[in-house]
Design a protein around this motif. Structure first.
Motif, PDB file in Angstrom:
ATOM      1  N   ILE A 288       0.832  -1.206   0.000  1.00  0.00           N
ATOM      2  CA  ILE A 288       0.000   0.000   0.000  1.00  0.00           C
ATOM      3  C   ILE A 288       0.865   1.254   0.000  1.00  0.00           C
ATOM      4  O   ILE A 288       0.595   2.207  -0.743  1.00  0.00           O
ATOM      5  CB  ILE A 288      -0.965  -0.002   1.210  1.00  0.00           C
ATOM      6  CG1 ILE A 288      -1.968  -1.156   1.072  1.00  0.00           C
ATOM      7  CG2 ILE A 288      -1.698   1.323   1.320  1.00  0.00           C
ATOM      8  CD1 ILE A 288      -2.906  -1.304   2.247  1.00  0.00           C
ATOM      9  N   SER A 289       1.902   1.265   0.816  1.00  0.00           N
ATOM     10  CA  SER A 289       2.762   2.450   0.863  1.00  0.00           C
ATOM     11  C   SER A 289       3.497   2.654  -0.456  1.00  0.00           C
ATOM     12  O   SER A 289       3.721   3.796  -0.888  1.00  0.00           O
ATOM     13  CB  SER A 289       3.749   2.355   2.030  1.00  0.00           C
ATOM     14  OG  SER A 289       4.449   1.140   2.024  1.00  0.00           O
TER      15      SER A 289
ATOM     16  N   PRO B 203     -15.757  15.770  -2.418  1.00  0.00           N
ATOM     17  CA  PRO B 203     -15.743  14.403  -2.973  1.00  0.00           C
ATOM     18  C   PRO B 203     -14.614  13.568  -2.353  1.00  0.00           C
ATOM     19  O   PRO B 203     -13.541  14.090  -2.047  1.00  0.00           O
ATOM     20  CB  PRO B 203     -15.488  14.621  -4.464  1.00  0.00           C
ATOM     21  CG  PRO B 203     -15.904  16.027  -4.728  1.00  0.00           C
ATOM     22  CD  PRO B 203     -15.619  16.786  -3.473  1.00  0.00           C
ATOM     23  N   GLN B 204     -14.892  12.285  -2.195  1.00  0.00           N
ATOM     24  CA  GLN B 204     -13.923  11.375  -1.578  1.00  0.00           C
ATOM     25  C   GLN B 204     -13.746  10.131  -2.445  1.00  0.00           C
ATOM     26  O   GLN B 204     -14.722   9.485  -2.824  1.00  0.00           O
ATOM     27  CB  GLN B 204     -14.389  10.966  -0.178  1.00  0.00           C
ATOM     28  CG  GLN B 204     -13.486   9.972   0.505  1.00  0.00           C
ATOM     29  CD  GLN B 204     -13.922   9.637   1.936  1.00  0.00           C
ATOM     30  OE1 GLN B 204     -13.238   8.918   2.636  1.00  0.00           O
ATOM     31  NE2 GLN B 204     -15.060  10.154   2.353  1.00  0.00           N
ATOM     32  N   ILE B 205     -12.500   9.832  -2.764  1.00  0.00           N
ATOM     33  CA  ILE B 205     -12.161   8.621  -3.510  1.00  0.00           C
ATOM     34  C   ILE B 205     -11.551   7.615  -2.529  1.00  0.00           C
ATOM     35  O   ILE B 205     -10.652   7.953  -1.759  1.00  0.00           O
ATOM     36  CB  ILE B 205     -11.133   8.914  -4.618  1.00  0.00           C
ATOM     37  CG1 ILE B 205     -11.679   9.915  -5.634  1.00  0.00           C
ATOM     38  CG2 ILE B 205     -10.712   7.613  -5.319  1.00  0.00           C
ATOM     39  CD1 ILE B 205     -12.827   9.400  -6.466  1.00  0.00           C
ATOM     40  N   LEU B 206     -12.036   6.380  -2.570  1.00  0.00           N
ATOM     41  CA  LEU B 206     -11.462   5.294  -1.772  1.00  0.00           C
ATOM     42  C   LEU B 206     -10.746   4.330  -2.701  1.00  0.00           C
ATOM     43  O   LEU B 206     -11.302   3.911  -3.724  1.00  0.00           O
ATOM     44  CB  LEU B 206     -12.566   4.539  -1.025  1.00  0.00           C
ATOM     45  CG  LEU B 206     -12.160   3.212  -0.374  1.00  0.00           C
ATOM     46  CD1 LEU B 206     -11.248   3.455   0.822  1.00  0.00           C
ATOM     47  CD2 LEU B 206     -13.392   2.404   0.037  1.00  0.00           C
ATOM     48  N   THR B 207      -9.514   3.968  -2.369  1.00  0.00           N
ATOM     49  CA  THR B 207      -8.834   2.891  -3.095  1.00  0.00           C
ATOM     50  C   THR B 207      -9.000   1.588  -2.315  1.00  0.00           C
ATOM     51  O   THR B 207      -8.664   1.512  -1.135  1.00  0.00           O
ATOM     52  CB  THR B 207      -7.336   3.179  -3.292  1.00  0.00           C
ATOM     53  OG1 THR B 207      -7.182   4.341  -4.118  1.00  0.00           O
ATOM     54  CG2 THR B 207      -6.649   2.007  -3.980  1.00  0.00           C
ATOM     55  N   ILE B 208      -9.551   0.588  -2.984  1.00  0.00           N
ATOM     56  CA  ILE B 208      -9.679  -0.760  -2.408  1.00  0.00           C
ATOM     57  C   ILE B 208      -8.652  -1.648  -3.104  1.00  0.00           C
ATOM     58  O   ILE B 208      -8.684  -1.819  -4.325  1.00  0.00           O
ATOM     59  CB  ILE B 208     -11.099  -1.329  -2.593  1.00  0.00           C
ATOM     60  CG1 ILE B 208     -12.113  -0.485  -1.796  1.00  0.00           C
ATOM     61  CG2 ILE B 208     -11.163  -2.795  -2.145  1.00  0.00           C
ATOM     62  CD1 ILE B 208     -13.553  -0.961  -1.928  1.00  0.00           C
TER      63      ILE B 208
ATOM     64  N   THR C 161      -6.754   6.222   1.524  1.00  0.00           N
ATOM     65  CA  THR C 161      -5.836   5.162   1.081  1.00  0.00           C
ATOM     66  C   THR C 161      -5.779   3.983   2.048  1.00  0.00           C
ATOM     67  O   THR C 161      -4.933   3.098   1.869  1.00  0.00           O
ATOM     68  CB  THR C 161      -4.417   5.744   0.913  1.00  0.00           C
ATOM     69  OG1 THR C 161      -3.989   6.289   2.173  1.00  0.00           O
ATOM     70  CG2 THR C 161      -4.391   6.826  -0.148  1.00  0.00           C
ATOM     71  N   THR C 162      -6.656   3.967   3.072  1.00  0.00           N
ATOM     72  CA  THR C 162      -6.620   2.856   4.020  1.00  0.00           C
ATOM     73  C   THR C 162      -7.849   1.961   3.849  1.00  0.00           C
ATOM     74  O   THR C 162      -8.276   1.717   2.716  1.00  0.00           O
ATOM     75  CB  THR C 162      -6.473   3.373   5.464  1.00  0.00           C
ATOM     76  OG1 THR C 162      -7.575   4.241   5.788  1.00  0.00           O
ATOM     77  CG2 THR C 162      -5.174   4.164   5.625  1.00  0.00           C
TER      78      THR C 162
END
Length: 381
Positions: free
Chosen positions: A17-18, A113-118, A102-103
């Motif tokens: 992830i990092s 607006p909010q983007i989530l990375t899965i 990013t978590t």
């Protein structure tokens, strides 16, 4: 566009992830009109935080894992609520156009607006392979927080499908943007490689596994295959110790294989490039991956790849890897013998792998990610 990103992964160990956050934002910062701020829950900075020292970080993790699960769960929840309160104060000032989470799950934030990375759904699909407190934390917040996401980014079409089938989220709200090997991953010259092997006290010839030594990586099956294979080639396991039982380590006691297993712990990206360049092959028998970045890193360094034909790995590797059934130790042993003993096969997959790795780039990733960010902000207007 003024972007605020959750920078907590950048302050931990340099793992999947990092690596994603660091490489993505290194490229996003180069795009015209983009301004990035990094938020760690307390402070905002316009500079990317330094990664943690691996030894210090590992000691702190061990200290946390010695605590009762209920205590760690409670501490995680308190930290999350404080993080969100600080985040809302920041974003309520009109200073940012978009927030990138990013978590594990979105933050309770509606003002922008909010983007989530899965990255994967292992916390659902392989819950038993994770620490209990992590599962409690994820399950407690996930359903409560998912409505706060404007759009979802993911790193493979495989995971995009799972997000639809397991979370019930329509594919039209999910965008796939593939990862890539960092630019430093390339074939290193023999002199540099040999010097690194001497410094790391490793043999000249070996098979390589890269990743956290945790249950999903299927290391017991790899050890079983190494016992079956007729070749006496050593195996190097490069990665931090992770979590979960290590019964496969106990099986090595009294076994002739014990002297052929080398465990490096976490290594720097530079040393990792040396290891990929030296290895006969990367062996990656994982049970489940959201992407499988070591596969592309190895290919970029001219290292042939043996990997599982499951989850995202066929999507990432294309036709450039030797595939195995991760449940079949005998089959894995046969592929190990093939790659160790047949120079023509190694050369074939070295060439195919380099071409496959070149297909992916962080520049392309950043451009595609920015398009998703633009889509989210335009839909909000």
């Amino acid at each position: 566009m003024k972007i605020l990103v959750n920078a907590i992964p950048l302050k931990g160990l340099l793992t999947g992830i990092s690596r994603y956050v660091r490489q993505l934002y290194t490229e996003l910062e180069k795009l015209p009109g983009v301004s990035v701020s990094y938020f760690d829950g307390l402070r905002v900075t316009d500079r990317m935080p330094e990664q943690a020292d691996s030894m210090t970080w590992a000691i702190s993790r061990k200290a946390v894992w010695r605590l009762p699960d209920s205590v760690v769960f409670a501490a995680r929840c308190i930290h999350q609520l404080l993080f969100e309160a600080n985040l809302r104060r920041l974003c309520g000032r009109g200073s940012f156009d978009l927030y990138h989470e990013t978590t594990f799950f979105p933050a309770a934030l509606y003002s922008i607006p909010q983007i989530l990375t899965i990255y994967d759904l292992s916390l659902l699909k392989y819950a038993s392979s994770h620490p209990r407190e992590r599962i409690w934390f994820y399950n407690f917040f996930r359903k409560r927080r998912m409505p706060f996401a404007s759009r979802i980014l993911t790193i493979s079409d495989f995971i995009k499908g799972e997000i639809n089938s397991s979370l019930g989220i329509s594919p039209e709200f999910v965008d796939t943007v593939h990862l890539a090997p960092a630019p430093l991953f390339s074939k290193r010259n023999t002199g540099e490689v040999n010097a690194a092997l001497r410094r790391l006290a490793l043999p000249q010839e070996f098979l390589l596994f890269v990743g956290s030594l945790e249950p999903r990586k299927n290391l017991p099956k790899l050890i079983e295959a190494m016992k079956i294979a007729r070749s006496n080639i050593p195996l190097v396991l490069a990665g931090w110790e992770g979590w979960g039982d290590k019964e496969w380590l106990q099986t090595l006691k009294g076994s002739p294989l014990r002297d052929r297993i080398f465990i490096t712990g976490h290594v720097s990206e530079e040393d990792l490039a040396f290891l990929y360049s030296a290895a006969k092959a990367l062996v990656y028998p994982s049970l489940y991956e959201g992407f499988g970045l070591p596969v592309l890193e190895a290919m970029a360094c001219g290292c042939p790849v043996i990997c599982s034909k499951v989850a995202s790995l066929p999507e990432v590797a294309g036709d450039a890897a030797l595939f195995i059934d991760p449940a079949d130790a005998e089959g894995l042993a046969q592929k190990i013998e093939l790659i160790v003993n047949d120079q023509e096969v190694r050369k074939k997959y070295e060439i195919l792998g380099k071409a496959r790795a070149n297909y992916f780039s962080w520049k392309k990733n950043a451009e595609n990610t920015f398009e998703v960010f633009m889509k989210a902000t335009q839909n909000r207007k």
